[in-house]
Design a protein around this motif. Sequence first.
Motif, short mmCIF file in Angstrom:
data_model
loop_
_atom_site.label_atom_id
_atom_site.label_comp_id
_atom_site.label_asym_id
_atom_site.label_seq_id
_atom_site.Cartn_x
_atom_site.Cartn_y
_atom_site.Cartn_z
N GLY A 62 -55.07 2.21 72.08
CA GLY A 62 -56.07 2.01 73.11
C GLY A 62 -57.43 2.47 72.65
O GLY A 62 -57.62 2.95 71.53
N ARG A 63 -58.40 2.35 73.55
CA ARG A 63 -59.78 2.67 73.24
C ARG A 63 -60.07 4.16 73.35
O ARG A 63 -60.98 4.68 72.73
CB ARG A 63 -60.69 1.88 74.18
N SER A 98 -57.96 -1.33 76.95
CA SER A 98 -58.04 -0.27 77.96
C SER A 98 -58.01 1.08 77.25
O SER A 98 -57.65 1.17 76.08
CB SER A 98 -56.86 -0.38 78.92
N ASN A 99 -58.37 2.13 77.96
CA ASN A 99 -58.33 3.47 77.37
C ASN A 99 -56.94 3.81 76.86
O ASN A 99 -56.78 4.34 75.78
CB ASN A 99 -58.81 4.52 78.35
N GLU A 100 -55.93 3.55 77.66
CA GLU A 100 -54.53 3.71 77.25
C GLU A 100 -53.88 2.35 77.43
O GLU A 100 -53.41 2.02 78.51
CB GLU A 100 -53.84 4.79 78.08
N HIS A 101 -53.86 1.57 76.39
CA HIS A 101 -53.51 0.16 76.49
C HIS A 101 -52.03 -0.11 76.31
O HIS A 101 -51.40 -0.79 77.12
CB HIS A 101 -54.32 -0.63 75.44
N SER A 125 -52.34 -2.37 81.23
CA SER A 125 -53.71 -2.56 80.79
C SER A 125 -54.38 -3.68 81.59
O SER A 125 -53.71 -4.55 82.13
CB SER A 125 -53.74 -2.91 79.30
N SER A 126 -55.70 -3.65 81.62
CA SER A 126 -56.46 -4.65 82.39
C SER A 126 -56.29 -6.05 81.82
O SER A 126 -56.15 -7.01 82.56
CB SER A 126 -57.95 -4.29 82.38
N ASN A 127 -56.32 -6.18 80.50
CA ASN A 127 -56.30 -7.50 79.87
C ASN A 127 -54.98 -7.86 79.23
O ASN A 127 -54.85 -8.92 78.63
CB ASN A 127 -57.44 -7.59 78.85
#
Length: 142
Positions: A73-74, A88-91, A108-110
């Motif tokens: 993640g990011r 996402s921060n924790e993807h 995750s969002s995407n």
Amino acid sequence: MELLLFSFRIISALALLSFVGLLGWMVWRDMRQTAALLNNPEDGRATLVMIASESDSEQLGTRIPLRPVTGLGRGASNTIIVSDAFASNEHALVSRKGTRWWLEDLNSSNGTLLNGAELNRPTVITAGDVITIGSTELRMEM
């Protein structure tokens, strides 16, 4: 009647204690296996190789060794930081359970793709599988 109720209570208590004991044994066994993996990283060695990234092209070809539990993640708390606007921060999470490696999307969002298909549940990954997070692609190697 009282003897029947007392017997039922004893049986229920034994069943509950058996369940708690079994649960404790399973947690202890899993912790022992994870400790063994951390002490002997040569067993089940696997890496992720960055094969595509629009945001971090100088990292292409980089081999990243996997740990028994590897966060993607990011966010800075991850084992592998993915510098992608769609991450996402924790993807996602790559973890080893027994002799298999598993990939799980962490809501995750995407979303996360595995070999081009959206990942909806934890899935076993093997050598050659491609994990896609945004425009970043990582190939599993063992």
